[in-house]
Motif scaffolding. Structure first.
Motif, short mmCIF file in Angstrom:
data_model
loop_
_atom_site.label_atom_id
_atom_site.label_comp_id
_atom_site.label_asym_id
_atom_site.label_seq_id
_atom_site.Cartn_x
_atom_site.Cartn_y
_atom_site.Cartn_z
N LEU A 323 -2.31 -10.26 3.39
CA LEU A 323 -2.31 -11.02 2.15
C LEU A 323 -1.66 -10.18 1.06
CD1 LEU A 323 -6.02 -12.32 2.18
CD2 LEU A 323 -4.01 -13.37 3.25
N PHE A 324 -0.67 -10.74 0.39
CA PHE A 324 -0.01 -10.05 -0.72
C PHE A 324 -0.46 -10.69 -2.03
CE2 PHE A 324 2.70 -9.00 2.82
CZ PHE A 324 3.17 -7.72 2.54
N VAL A 325 -0.80 -9.84 -2.99
CA VAL A 325 -1.24 -10.31 -4.30
C VAL A 325 -0.35 -9.68 -5.36
CG1 VAL A 325 -3.13 -10.37 -5.97
CG2 VAL A 325 -3.62 -10.60 -3.52
N SER A 326 0.19 -10.51 -6.24
CA SER A 326 0.98 -10.03 -7.38
C SER A 326 0.21 -10.37 -8.65
CB SER A 326 2.35 -10.71 -7.39
OG SER A 326 3.03 -10.45 -8.61
N ALA A 327 -0.32 -9.35 -9.31
CA ALA A 327 -1.14 -9.55 -10.52
C ALA A 327 -0.35 -9.09 -11.73
CB ALA A 327 -2.44 -8.78 -10.41
N ARG A 328 -0.08 -10.01 -12.64
CA ARG A 328 0.75 -9.72 -13.80
C ARG A 328 -0.02 -9.88 -15.11
NH1 ARG A 328 6.89 -11.94 -12.84
NH2 ARG A 328 7.16 -11.13 -10.71
N THR A 329 0.43 -9.13 -16.12
CA THR A 329 -0.13 -9.25 -17.46
C THR A 329 0.92 -8.85 -18.47
OG1 THR A 329 -1.85 -8.55 -19.00
CG2 THR A 329 -1.11 -6.92 -17.41
N ALA A 330 0.87 -9.50 -19.62
CA ALA A 330 1.71 -9.11 -20.75
C ALA A 330 0.87 -8.66 -21.93
CB ALA A 330 2.61 -10.27 -21.17
N GLY A 331 -0.39 -9.11 -21.97
CA GLY A 331 -1.17 -8.91 -23.18
C GLY A 331 -2.42 -8.08 -23.06
N CYS A 332 -2.65 -7.39 -21.93
CA CYS A 332 -3.89 -6.60 -21.84
C CYS A 332 -3.71 -5.39 -20.94
CB CYS A 332 -5.05 -7.46 -21.33
SG CYS A 332 -5.04 -7.73 -19.54
N ASP A 333 -4.61 -4.45 -21.12
CA ASP A 333 -4.82 -3.37 -20.15
C ASP A 333 -6.02 -3.83 -19.35
OD1 ASP A 333 -5.30 -1.07 -18.72
OD2 ASP A 333 -6.01 0.10 -20.44
N CYS A 334 -5.76 -4.41 -18.17
CA CYS A 334 -6.79 -5.09 -17.39
C CYS A 334 -7.23 -4.25 -16.20
CB CYS A 334 -6.28 -6.44 -16.88
SG CYS A 334 -6.05 -7.67 -18.18
N ARG A 335 -8.55 -4.21 -15.97
CA ARG A 335 -9.13 -3.63 -14.76
C ARG A 335 -9.74 -4.78 -13.98
NH1 ARG A 335 -10.11 2.26 -15.65
NH2 ARG A 335 -9.40 2.73 -17.75
N TRP A 336 -9.42 -4.87 -12.71
CA TRP A 336 -9.80 -6.06 -11.95
C TRP A 336 -9.97 -5.69 -10.47
CZ3 TRP A 336 -6.09 -7.48 -8.23
CH2 TRP A 336 -4.85 -6.84 -8.38
N TYR A 337 -10.64 -6.59 -9.75
CA TYR A 337 -10.77 -6.43 -8.31
C TYR A 337 -10.75 -7.81 -7.67
CZ TYR A 337 -15.75 -7.46 -9.05
OH TYR A 337 -16.95 -8.05 -9.40
N LEU A 338 -10.75 -7.85 -6.36
CA LEU A 338 -10.70 -9.11 -5.61
C LEU A 338 -11.96 -9.27 -4.79
CD1 LEU A 338 -7.04 -8.70 -4.31
CD2 LEU A 338 -7.77 -10.28 -6.10
N GLU A 339 -12.38 -10.51 -4.57
CA GLU A 339 -13.49 -10.83 -3.68
C GLU A 339 -13.00 -11.79 -2.61
OE1 GLU A 339 -17.52 -10.31 -6.40
OE2 GLU A 339 -16.69 -12.32 -6.05
N LEU A 340 -13.21 -11.41 -1.36
CA LEU A 340 -12.75 -12.21 -0.23
C LEU A 340 -13.95 -12.83 0.48
CD1 LEU A 340 -10.35 -13.05 1.63
CD2 LEU A 340 -10.82 -10.97 2.95
N GLU A 341 -14.00 -14.16 0.52
CA GLU A 341 -15.08 -14.85 1.22
C GLU A 341 -14.70 -15.04 2.69
OE1 GLU A 341 -16.38 -18.49 -0.46
OE2 GLU A 341 -16.40 -17.75 -2.52
N TRP A 342 -15.68 -14.83 3.59
CA TRP A 342 -15.41 -14.95 5.02
C TRP A 342 -16.61 -15.59 5.72
CZ3 TRP A 342 -18.91 -12.67 8.27
CH2 TRP A 342 -19.73 -11.69 7.72
N SER A 343 -16.37 -16.08 6.94
CA SER A 343 -17.44 -16.59 7.79
C SER A 343 -17.05 -16.37 9.24
CB SER A 343 -17.69 -18.09 7.54
OG SER A 343 -16.54 -18.86 7.85
N ALA A 344 -18.06 -16.14 10.08
CA ALA A 344 -17.81 -15.90 11.50
C ALA A 344 -19.13 -15.92 12.25
CB ALA A 344 -17.12 -14.55 11.73
#
Length: 390
Positions: A323-344
């Motif tokens: 999975l490729f993620v492109s996270a862009r911003t013009a107006g902030c100094d952002c700290r972020w993370y991702l959450e991946l939901e799964w089932s099995a």
């Protein structure tokens, strides 16, 4: 008095979170609404916070995963109990030395010692001449205080908390049915990227090859400028039992003004032949979403579209997924993370995707001085000098 082991263990976990994040006590304290000195006391073990909420916010801000947060809450619970034992010792019934003992009433003068008279067996036992005196007032007050404290301890006890909806105490969590790795120092087409660095051009090393970007960025304390590219590689543990990836969520844990640093571009106008399909994230939106985007293949005579694929995905040991993620911003100094939901296999859960335990970080570059590297002159030059404007 030596510090209790529970407090030392809790303080060590808090200090490790702070050290991993890298920000100062003052900067983190502002985000947590506590003073820098208070946060320092938490990290040193001089103080244990009365509520876990402030520590949990610190854990989220520093990118702790669910397992780390559960361990941190367990450590805080033990440290809080130790704090309460230290802060509320059981009082002794001995009267305070400052309170003078009341003088006893004068007793009748005793006769000169002599032989005791023989008791009269026929005479009934005479009652005491006067009632026995009550215990001194300080002793009564101390006994009452002891009873009141005991009742208060029984009524107040330890604050009620809801146990995290996770693994029951004493039981080991089952391993994830898949493995995952993350790459966070990626460049567009392998050569196009911008970093923000708080250093003058003469102090910044020449741009590295893409494979060495992590070391270069770490040496310079660089932050992704304008865009961060993240690649998540997932693979099931079983060749037959598929893991279904249900959704990908974006969580922004901190927003600040864009960094006032210089922007250094790692390319001088390059482009890749293949742009993979990816998820685009606009960090400037109040609630950013991971939106699937088509990819492009320009390696042949014609440009071919690589259709985007939305969730759900399936992975096995023989059929991994990227999975490729492109996270862009013009107006902030952002700290972020991702959450991946799964089932099995009747199980489900959420995995937090972070940058080595810390949030990813992306800052806007608008209005910042921009530089490209002139390999002929061997120095960084401005866009105007290079003839570029973007």
């Amino acid at each position: 008095m030596p510090k209790e082991a529970a407090v030392e263990e809790f303080a060590g976990l808090v200090h490790a979170l702070k050290a991993r994040d890298g920000r100062s006590y003052e900067a983190l304290g502002r985000r947590l609404s506590v003073s820098a000195s208070t946060l320092h006391r938490y990290c040193s073990g001089a103080t244990v916070p009365e509520e876990f909420a402030v520590v949990d916010r610190l854990a989220l801000l520093c990118g702790a995963d669910e397992e780390e947060r559960r361990a941190l809450e367990a450590a805080w619970t033990e440290a809080d109990r130790a704090r309460r034992r230290t802060a509320s010792p059981v009082p002794s019934p001995t009267p305070a030395p400052a309170a003078p003992e009341p003088e006893p009433d004068p007793e009748p003068a005793a006769p000169e010692p002599g032989p005791d008279p023989a008791p009269d067996p026929a005479a009934p036992e005479a009652p005491p001449a006067r009632p026995r005196r009550a215990a001194p007032a300080p002793l009564v007050a101390a006994a009452v205080a002891l009873v009141v404290l005991a009742l208060a301890a029984a009524l107040l006890g330890h604050p009620t908390r809801t146990a995290p909806a996770s693994t029951p105490p004493g039981r080991t969590a089952a391993p994830l049915p898949f493995t995952w790795t993350v790459g966070s120092q990626l460049w567009q087409g392998g050569c196009g990227h911008t970093y923000l660095v708080d250093q003058a051009p003469r102090a910044v090393a020449p741009p590295p090859v893409a494979a060495d970007s992590g070391a270069w960025a770490g040496t310079h304390g660089a932050v992704h400028g304008g865009e961060a590219l993240v690649r998540i590689t997932l693979q099931g543990r079983s060749p037959s039992d598929a893991v279904v990836l249900q959704a990908l969520h974006v969580r922004v844990v901190d927003r600040a003004a864009p960094l006032p640093w210089n922007a250094y571009r790692m390319d001088n106008g390059c482009g890749g032949a293949v742009t993979p399909r990816h998820f685009a994230v606009d960090l400037d939106r109040p609630r950013p979403l991971a939106r699937p985007v088509d990819g492009l293949d320009a390696s042949g005579a014609e440009v071919r579209t690589i259709p985007a694929v939305s969730f759900p995905y399936k992975v096995t040991s023989s059929d991994p997924e990227e999975l490729f993620v492109s996270a862009r911003t013009a107006g902030c100094d952002c700290r972020w993370y991702l959450e991946l939901e799964w089932s099995a296999g009747g199980r489900s859960g959420t995995v937090r995707i972070t940058d080595g335990g810390k949030p990813f970080r992306t800052s806007g570059t608008r209005g910042r001085p921009a530089y490209v590297y002139d390999s002929v002159e061997g120095r960084w030059i401005t866009d105007a000098e290079s003839g570029q404007t973007g």
